[in-house]
Structure formats: C-alpha cells, structure tokens
Design a protein around this motif. Sequence first.
Motif, PDB file in Angstrom:
ATOM      1  N   GLU A  66      -7.628 103.310  51.005  1.00 48.17           N
ATOM      2  CA  GLU A  66      -6.567 102.878  50.102  1.00 48.17           C
ATOM      3  C   GLU A  66      -7.010 103.089  48.660  1.00 48.17           C
ATOM      4  N   GLY A  67      -6.210 103.828  47.892  1.00 49.17           N
ATOM      5  CA  GLY A  67      -6.544 104.074  46.499  1.00 49.17           C
ATOM      6  C   GLY A  67      -5.932 105.366  46.007  1.00 49.17           C
ATOM      7  N   GLY A  68      -6.293 105.720  44.769  1.00 49.01           N
ATOM      8  CA  GLY A  68      -5.782 106.939  44.155  1.00 49.01           C
ATOM      9  C   GLY A  68      -6.920 107.823  43.681  1.00 49.01           C
ATOM     10  N   LEU A  69      -6.615 108.720  42.761  1.00 50.48           N
ATOM     11  CA  LEU A  69      -7.615 109.662  42.289  1.00 50.48           C
ATOM     12  C   LEU A  69      -8.801 108.981  41.622  1.00 50.48           C
ATOM     13  N   ASP A  70      -8.598 107.802  41.090  1.00 50.88           N
ATOM     14  CA  ASP A  70      -9.704 107.075  40.478  1.00 50.88           C
ATOM     15  C   ASP A  70     -10.583 106.384  41.515  1.00 50.88           C
ATOM     16  N   ASP A  71     -10.183 106.472  42.768  1.00 50.94           N
ATOM     17  CA  ASP A  71     -10.906 105.791  43.846  1.00 50.94           C
ATOM     18  C   ASP A  71     -11.416 106.767  44.892  1.00 50.94           C
ATOM     19  N   LEU A  72     -11.723 107.985  44.493  1.00 51.49           N
ATOM     20  CA  LEU A  72     -12.189 108.983  45.447  1.00 51.49           C
ATOM     21  C   LEU A  72     -13.454 108.499  46.151  1.00 51.49           C
ATOM     22  N   PRO A  73     -13.485 108.596  47.479  1.00 60.24           N
ATOM     23  CA  PRO A  73     -14.680 108.146  48.201  1.00 60.24           C
ATOM     24  C   PRO A  73     -15.851 109.085  47.954  1.00 60.24           C
TER      25      PRO A  73
END
Length: 265
Positions: free
Chosen positions: A106-113
């Motif tokens: 869950e997240g967006g581009l700022d939360d790339l794993p």
Amino acid sequence: SHGTSPLSGLSALLVLSPSSGRLETSLDAGKPLHQTLVEASRKVLRDKAAIMKITILDDYHDTIRHLPCFAMLAGHEVTILDPSPGWLAEARRRATAAGTTVTTVEGGLDDLPDGEWDLVLCHFVLRYREGEVATDLGALAARARGGGRLSVMDVNPDGRVLRALTTTGPAAAIAELGAEQAHVETFDTEVRKVAASEVEDAATGTGLRVVGRYGNRIANDLVTDEAAKHDDRYFADLLALERALHDREPFCRIGFAWQLVLERT
C-alpha cells in the motif's frame, strides 16, 4: 503452461495510479484498446527481450485488475504498489482465482519498496505527481535490475488535441492545445500533462535508454461513429489497424496514450 514461458521466473513491480475504488467484475473484451494490448502482451511474452505491455482497459488507473494479466504473469514474482487497500485486496483475490500469487504494497511513488525487479511498470501515474519527472524516473530506475526494463505510460497531450477536434470541434482543439492541465473525470480533478518527450529527456540522466515507443487508441479515438464499432466486420478492421499502428512512426505518437519501454544500462 507456466514453464514454457520464456519469461518464467521474472519479477515485476507495478506502480499504479490512485484507484477510484470502483472495481468492475466483468471484462469488456470488445474494446480496441483492450484487444490491442492483450495481443501486444502475448507477442512480447514470446520474445526473449522481456518487454511487457500489460493490459490497460478504459479504467486505466488500475493496471492489472483483470484476469488476462494475471494469466500472462503467472509464474513470475509480481509486486503491486497502489494507495487503495480495497483494490489491493481485490488484486489478491483475483490472483488467487487465477491460480497464482501476487505481493501487494500500500502506497505511492514515494513509498517504493526496497529491492530490484526485472520489470517495473509505472502506468498513468506521473500526471498526478507534483515533482520533477526526472526525480520519479530515477527512483523507478533504481528498482530495475541491470538490463531490466521500465515501462512508463501516460495520457498523450497531443492525442487529447486530436480527440477534442474530432469530438467537439476546432475551437475545443485550440483550447486543449493551450491548456497546461487536463481534467480527469474519474477523480474530478485537474492534473498536469506529461509528454513522452519529458520522460525521454529525463531518461538520459538516470541510466536508462529507450528500447520501445508505443501508442494506444490511435485509430479508435479518431472514429467518432461509436455505432459502427459494434459491427463485427468494422470492429475487426479497426482492431487490425490499431495493431498495425501501435508501434509505427509517426502514428504511435498521436494516440490516446503513449508508452515508453526503457532499459537500465
């Protein structure tokens, strides 16, 4: 079978744009956009080059929610990044129903794993971003392994001008040509326009090189007679034309959307 795919065992990271929460339970296979990209995906799966054009339907914000995509990706390690927990749950359910598995974040581009993937897809996301395209592209490139591929897709500003001309008239086309933003009906919001050239320019400084340029809904959006598309023979001809144009210059630059496939060097 899964074992016969030349891409078996590859890993893919899909970065999806904000989901509206409106999940369809049926697949509209009678649309040129869907048919064209499914055919393109099958073609690519037969190629050793590992360029994958995932099925994009009209509700393009949720890239692989439909079963054909899970079938094509079966046997690969797939990670989906999306801000909607409801959609991610649905993605897991559909993957299970298709007999495969998927990892969701869950997240967006700022939360790339953290990690690296053979294939990274970022479709219809950049227009919602406020920062520099080069910054986002660099973050995505860092998630692709050396020799891996990054697929970036978004709505084509030039295609919007032609669409406005054919559906509304020259005044609307002129207005669209001068507009810096575009309206997204799905979320009833204004977003920036992102041209393929911006991504190409940014790619030069992020260790990426362009290996494929594609367009979709090229012929389809120039035909305003929607009734004609329900004629089987007409539709077959239209679909054949879409397939012929999607990777051919200059037509691939004027469709509803552009797609760039980039390789990490």
